[in-house]
Structures are given as C-alpha cells and as structure tokens.
Design a protein around this motif. Structure first.
Motif, PDB file in Angstrom:
ATOM      1  N   LYS A 162       0.829  -1.216   0.000  1.00 39.31           N
ATOM      2  CA  LYS A 162       0.000   0.000   0.000  1.00 39.31           C
ATOM      3  C   LYS A 162       0.858   1.258   0.000  1.00 39.31           C
ATOM      4  CE  LYS A 162      -2.413  -1.276   3.650  1.00 39.31           C
ATOM      5  NZ  LYS A 162      -1.943  -2.669   3.838  1.00 39.31           N
ATOM      6  N   GLN A 163       2.154   1.091   0.208  1.00 43.69           N
ATOM      7  CA  GLN A 163       3.067   2.232   0.223  1.00 43.69           C
ATOM      8  C   GLN A 163       3.461   2.639  -1.198  1.00 43.69           C
ATOM      9  OE1 GLN A 163       6.188   1.201   3.483  1.00 43.69           O
ATOM     10  NE2 GLN A 163       5.353  -0.729   2.740  1.00 43.69           N
ATOM     11  N   PRO A 164       3.781   3.905  -1.434  1.00 43.04           N
ATOM     12  CA  PRO A 164       4.290   4.332  -2.749  1.00 43.04           C
ATOM     13  C   PRO A 164       5.613   3.641  -3.054  1.00 43.04           C
ATOM     14  CG  PRO A 164       3.673   6.224  -1.395  1.00 43.04           C
ATOM     15  CD  PRO A 164       3.643   5.034  -0.497  1.00 43.04           C
ATOM     16  N   GLU A 165       5.980   3.593  -4.329  1.00 38.69           N
ATOM     17  CA  GLU A 165       7.192   2.899  -4.748  1.00 38.69           C
ATOM     18  C   GLU A 165       8.447   3.467  -4.090  1.00 38.69           C
ATOM     19  OE1 GLU A 165       7.541   2.573  -8.952  1.00 38.69           O
ATOM     20  OE2 GLU A 165       5.680   1.431  -9.200  1.00 38.69           O
ATOM     21  N   ASP A 166       8.519   4.790  -3.936  1.00 41.09           N
ATOM     22  CA  ASP A 166       9.727   5.358  -3.351  1.00 41.09           C
ATOM     23  C   ASP A 166       9.878   4.950  -1.888  1.00 41.09           C
ATOM     24  OD1 ASP A 166       7.534   6.860  -2.585  1.00 41.09           O
ATOM     25  OD2 ASP A 166       8.566   8.781  -2.655  1.00 41.09           O
ATOM     26  N   GLU A 167       8.749   4.783  -1.177  1.00 41.66           N
ATOM     27  CA  GLU A 167       8.823   4.328   0.208  1.00 41.66           C
ATOM     28  C   GLU A 167       9.203   2.853   0.288  1.00 41.66           C
ATOM     29  OE1 GLU A 167       5.489   5.300   2.674  1.00 41.66           O
ATOM     30  OE2 GLU A 167       5.339   7.342   1.902  1.00 41.66           O
ATOM     31  N   LEU A 168       8.702   2.066  -0.659  1.00 44.10           N
ATOM     32  CA  LEU A 168       9.079   0.656  -0.700  1.00 44.10           C
ATOM     33  C   LEU A 168      10.586   0.503  -0.905  1.00 44.10           C
ATOM     34  CD1 LEU A 168       6.133  -0.764  -2.838  1.00 44.10           C
ATOM     35  CD2 LEU A 168       6.660  -1.397  -0.478  1.00 44.10           C
ATOM     36  N   LEU A 169      11.133   1.299  -1.815  1.00 45.87           N
ATOM     37  CA  LEU A 169      12.577   1.266  -2.045  1.00 45.87           C
ATOM     38  C   LEU A 169      13.346   1.729  -0.810  1.00 45.87           C
ATOM     39  CD1 LEU A 169      12.882   2.615  -5.700  1.00 45.87           C
ATOM     40  CD2 LEU A 169      13.732   0.408  -4.881  1.00 45.87           C
ATOM     41  N   ALA A 170      12.830   2.761  -0.154  1.00 47.46           N
ATOM     42  CA  ALA A 170      13.516   3.310   1.018  1.00 47.46           C
ATOM     43  C   ALA A 170      13.590   2.302   2.160  1.00 47.46           C
ATOM     44  CB  ALA A 170      12.809   4.581   1.490  1.00 47.46           C
ATOM     45  N   LYS A 171      12.625   1.404   2.260  1.00 49.39           N
ATOM     46  CA  LYS A 171      12.606   0.421   3.340  1.00 49.39           C
ATOM     47  C   LYS A 171      13.493  -0.788   3.058  1.00 49.39           C
ATOM     48  CE  LYS A 171       8.245   1.510   5.578  1.00 49.39           C
ATOM     49  NZ  LYS A 171       6.952   0.981   6.063  1.00 49.39           N
ATOM     50  N   MET A 172      13.968  -0.908   1.831  1.00 57.09           N
ATOM     51  CA  MET A 172      14.863  -2.016   1.509  1.00 57.09           C
ATOM     52  C   MET A 172      16.248  -1.775   2.095  1.00 57.09           C
ATOM     53  SD  MET A 172      13.952  -2.771  -2.485  1.00 57.09           S
ATOM     54  CE  MET A 172      12.284  -3.180  -3.011  1.00 57.09           C
ATOM     55  N   LYS A 173      17.008  -2.862   2.241  1.00 54.60           N
ATOM     56  CA  LYS A 173      18.399  -2.723   2.642  1.00 54.60           C
ATOM     57  C   LYS A 173      19.151  -1.957   1.555  1.00 54.60           C
ATOM     58  CE  LYS A 173      18.077  -5.566   6.252  1.00 54.60           C
ATOM     59  NZ  LYS A 173      18.252  -5.141   7.653  1.00 54.60           N
ATOM     60  N   GLN A 174      20.140  -1.177   1.965  1.00 55.12           N
ATOM     61  CA  GLN A 174      20.886  -0.355   1.015  1.00 55.12           C
ATOM     62  C   GLN A 174      21.499  -1.208  -0.095  1.00 55.12           C
ATOM     63  OE1 GLN A 174      23.986   1.958   2.814  1.00 55.12           O
ATOM     64  NE2 GLN A 174      24.639   2.892   0.893  1.00 55.12           N
ATOM     65  N   LYS A 175      22.033  -2.389   0.278  1.00 52.92           N
ATOM     66  CA  LYS A 175      22.660  -3.271  -0.711  1.00 52.92           C
ATOM     67  C   LYS A 175      21.626  -3.775  -1.717  1.00 52.92           C
ATOM     68  CE  LYS A 175      26.189  -5.694  -2.255  1.00 52.92           C
ATOM     69  NZ  LYS A 175      27.358  -5.038  -2.878  1.00 52.92           N
ATOM     70  N   THR A 176      20.392  -4.015  -1.268  1.00 50.25           N
ATOM     71  CA  THR A 176      19.336  -4.470  -2.170  1.00 50.25           C
ATOM     72  C   THR A 176      19.010  -3.393  -3.203  1.00 50.25           C
ATOM     73  OG1 THR A 176      18.378  -5.886  -0.452  1.00 50.25           O
ATOM     74  CG2 THR A 176      16.947  -5.289  -2.291  1.00 50.25           C
ATOM     75  N   ARG A 177      18.851  -2.154  -2.729  1.00 46.97           N
ATOM     76  CA  ARG A 177      18.579  -1.038  -3.663  1.00 46.97           C
ATOM     77  C   ARG A 177      19.716  -0.893  -4.667  1.00 46.97           C
ATOM     78  NH1 ARG A 177      17.125   1.612   1.109  1.00 46.97           N
ATOM     79  NH2 ARG A 177      19.061   2.815   1.079  1.00 46.97           N
ATOM     80  N   TYR A 178      20.946  -1.016  -4.180  1.00 45.82           N
ATOM     81  CA  TYR A 178      22.110  -0.888  -5.061  1.00 45.82           C
ATOM     82  C   TYR A 178      22.082  -1.965  -6.146  1.00 45.82           C
ATOM     83  CZ  TYR A 178      26.967  -1.107  -6.620  1.00 45.82           C
ATOM     84  OH  TYR A 178      28.097  -1.149  -7.402  1.00 45.82           O
TER      85      TYR A 178
END
Length: 366
Positions: A162-178
């Motif tokens: 239910k969260q926006p995409e940018d919030e979903l990305l922000a909650k991921m581990k930094q290495k996952t986003r990278y």
C-alpha cells in the motif's frame, strides 16, 4: 457445516480478508491430478451468510498398491474465518472432527493462518508479539496436537504494497537497492512470460535445485500447477534476460489482495548482474498494478538463526524490506492413534526415499 461444490467457491472465498491461495478451486484441481479429492465445506450464520470456509483435501491410505478404507484430511492454509470469534472457532473445529469420522479418517490436519509474532526488519528489529484468541494452549485443550509433519512454511516475509514505490525502495536494505539499480544499469530487462516459457523456466528451476541443494518434484507436477493457475489468471511468470538470454525467473501467483512469490529460479551465468534483485522489484511493481496490497515471499526459517539452511534465502527476502510473520503452524486431530503413530514413524523415511529419487531424477533431466 454444509458440503458444497467449487462452482462459485472462489467468489465466496474472496469475501474474506486475505483468503489463502491454497484454498482456491485451482489448488483443488491441481491436487486432484495427484490422488487427492476435495471436500468444499462452508458454515453459515443465522442470516444464511457464509462465515467460514474450508477446502478439505482427502487422500485414501494405500499400502503396496491396495487402497484401504482409511483416509487423511488436510486443510491447507485454512480454515478461513474470523479466528477471534470464539463460538465460530469452536463450531468449526468440532465439525471438522465430525467430518473426519464421517470420512473414516485417522487424521484431520489444519493449517490456520493464525499469526503468533511479527518482526519488523527495521535497523533495530523489534519482536512484536501477537495475542490472538487461538493459541497453542487453546488448541491443545481441544485435543489438537502440534504436527510433527508441517506441510507448508509456518513463517514468511510480507511486504506491505500500500506504500508508494519510493517508500518501498527506502525500506529495503541499502545493498538491495544498489543491486536493483546495478542490474538495470547493466542491461538486464524483465518481461512477462507465457505458457510457452514454462519448459525453459522448469529447466532453470531444476538447475537451481541442484546448485542450491533442495529437492523438487517432477516436471509434470510444476507444469500442471503453473498451467492451472495461469489459465485462471492467477499466475504471472516474470523472466529476467540479458542480451535475450534468460538469467532468472519467478512465478508470481496472485489471488484477491495478495501476491505470492512461491517459485524462483536462476542460472549460474552472469550472476554478477544481480538479475534476481531486479526481478523482485518488477514483481513488486506488477503486484501493485494487479491491485494487491500484500506480497507474500512464501517462507522463512522456523527458527531465525544463521545456522538454518534457509538463512541465505531469508536474508535476501528481508533485504526487500518486509516484515517477518510467524504463524501457529499445522495441527492434527488424531482420530485413530495407532494408525497415526505408524504414519508419524513411517512418513519421514518415505519422504527421505522420495527426496533421493527426486534429486536423481532432477539431475538426469538437467
């Protein structure tokens, strides 16, 4: 308790919050191909409204090719109802025992989605206990026993979509986003698959099972599952490619408000391109586009320890920013103690034999 049929089963099931995928008519159809018959049951209130449902799977006991007049009953990821309604819970549990006796069952196994704990995957994980009405003590007092033979995963990781995409990305581990961004930047692309891709997806899955040391079933089984749910518009295959070559895939199941990551597979080639990370991000976006509010990553260790064989997969899943939820697991109502004892002692050995055969068969197919 009313015995019904599967004609409008999914429509009624959809009226409940978070109805389970393994309680759908598609799952009943799959299991029918492999020796199980379905007994769809529902319960009504005084106003004739459906207040509980259970897709009960029945299997006759066979010994050396002979079918015995004994069966076992199994309710995968169910029954479905309000587990905080004590009168209803008592009624359903009692009726399932009666059904077991009517069907000459030695065992009735239930697998309710009753949540016992929640662990946030923030920087400082906090164990948040849940206190539902139905606890292990509650079930034990009613002569149900915690099963030594757990069928599905008790615990899993859930992502709130239910969260926006940018919030979903922000909650991921930094290495996952990278890794998601690296994969995209290096030229990995994700497309939706079709039934024509199922053969090649299975080959990827077989390769994955050999590499990672887990046992899978026959190709026919997976093709049956995938085709059944795909034809019901409840499955979207996603394939990650590099220069046109498939590197990884996942089977995204979906029913009502929940998407499920049940099967994932990848090749050894170009693993430095991190295709599985981009694949999961595309699965999250696809799930949101389908109207799902929850993404179930389908499986976490029973004991959250680095010594667990699932720990590497679990670490990958929690990197996606979800919450670990633990459920009460599978519970058995024992109707024929002697038969149940034999079953409990013999089943581990049978499973061990099947695993060895499965590993050899998979290696041969690859």
């Amino acid at each position: 308790m009313i015995r019904t049929n599967l004609s409008n089963w999914d429509q009624e099931l959809a009226s409940f919050s978070h109805p389970a995928l393994l309680q759908t008519s598609a799952w009943a159809h799959v299991k029918k191909q492999y020796g199980w018959t379905s007994i769809p049951i529902k319960w009504l209130d005084e106003d004739k409204n459906t207040v509980a449902m259970a897709l009960v799977l029945k299997r006759q006991v066979q010994v050396r090719g002979f079918t015995l007049p004994i069966s076992m009953l199994y309710v995968p990821k169910g029954p479905i109802m309000d587990w905080e309604n004590k009168n209803l819970v008592e009624r359903v549990l009692s009726d399932l025992k009666k059904l077991g006796k009517e069907e000459s069952a030695f065992l009735v196994k239930i697998e309710p989605e009753i949540r016992q704990f929640s662990i946030s995957n923030a920087k400082e994980p906090v164990n948040t206990p849940l206190n539902p009405l139905v606890t292990p003590k509650f079930l034990s007092e009613r002569k149900w026993v915690f099963s030594d033979n757990q069928i599905q995963f008790r615990n899993s990781v859930f992502i709130d979509l239910k969260q926006p995409e940018d919030e979903l990305l922000a909650k991921m581990k930094q290495k996952t986003r990278y890794n998601i961004r690296l994969s995209s930047r290096k030229g990995v692309a994700v497309r939706e698959g079709t039934e024509k891709d199922f053969e090649s997806i299975y080959k990827l899955y077989a390769e994955t099972s050999i590499r990672d040391g887990f046992v899978i079933r026959s190709k026919d089984y997976y093709l049956t599952v995938w085709k059944t749910f795909h034809n019901n518009n409840q499955l979207t295959p996603l394939i990650a490619l590099y220069e046109g070559e498939p590197l990884a895939a996942l089977m995204l199941f979906h029913f009502q408000d929940t998407a499920y990551y049940i099967y994932g597979m990848s090749t050894n080639k170009h693993r430095n391109l991190m295709p599985t990370y981009l694949l999961q991000w595309e699965a999250i976006k696809k799930s949101k586009a389908l109207g799902c509010s929850t993404y179930d990553l389908w499986g976490a260790p029973n004991i959250l320890s680095e010594q667990d064989s699932m720990w590497g997969v679990y670490r990958f899943k929690i990197g996606l920013g979800g919450t670990t939820i633990g459920t009460i697991g599978a519970w058995d109502c024992i109707l024929r103690p002697l038969t149940y004892k034999i079953y409990s002692n013999v089943m581990p050995e049978i499973l061990s034999i099947l695993r060895r055969k499965g590993t050899a068969s998979t290696a041969e197919s690859v």
